[in-house]
Design a protein around this motif. Structure first.
Motif: not given
Length: 158
Positions: A146-147, A11, A151, A144, A8-9
């Motif tokens: 971080d995500e 990107h 976003t 999550k 999740l971290s």
């Protein structure tokens, strides 16, 4: 989504804009606090890492994930707020309560985003167990929070 192949971290750095003048609200559920505090830490640190001024990050707490929609709306209606990040955790139990809460929160946060025409991010974990939640709140599957922060940043650059 966190899988064995992706955290999740992790990107892409595409569409990362200058956020030094952007104002963020982070709305955090107090329910499952050990998880939501880790999510908040991830979101806050990611925003700062990408250039958000600490004074431009506002935190508000709500009692549970169900209240994230209204808390998010109260923040989104403020013109100076550029994006809202809603963080929570609903762990599957033995009743249908989980299904009703998760559906209501997802719909509520989506509706707030559309109503105010600004990013209102769904940073809510919906795991089957406490361990799965911890794995996604800074554990083996990343964070999550971080995500959710990434976003928000990317949606501001849309």
């Amino acid at each position: 989504m966190a899988t064995s192949l992706k955290s999740l971290s992790e990107h892409s750095s595409k569409n990362i804009l200058d956020i030094s003048n952007k104002k963020f609200a982070i709305v955090v559920s107090e329910w499952n606090e050990d998880v939501t505090e880790a999510l908040y830490s991830g979101a806050y640190q990611t925003l700062v890492q990408y250039g958000a001024a600490k004074e431009n990050i506002i935190r508000k707490n709500v009692p549970g994930s169900f209240e994230l929609s209204l808390g998010g709306q109260w923040m989104a209606q403020q013109e100076e707020i550029d994006a809202v990040i809603c963080l929570g955790c609903v762990i599957q139990g033995e009743t249908k309560h989980f299904d009703f809460i998760c559906d209501a929160v997802a719909q509520g946060i989506t509706n707030v985003s559309l109503k105010y025409n600004k990013p209102v991010i769904f940073g809510v974990l919906t795991p089957n167990t406490q361990q799965q939640a911890l794995d996604r709140a800074g554990g083996k599957h990343g964070n999550k929070g971080d995500e959710a922060a990434i976003t928000a940043i990317k949606m501001l650059g849309f």
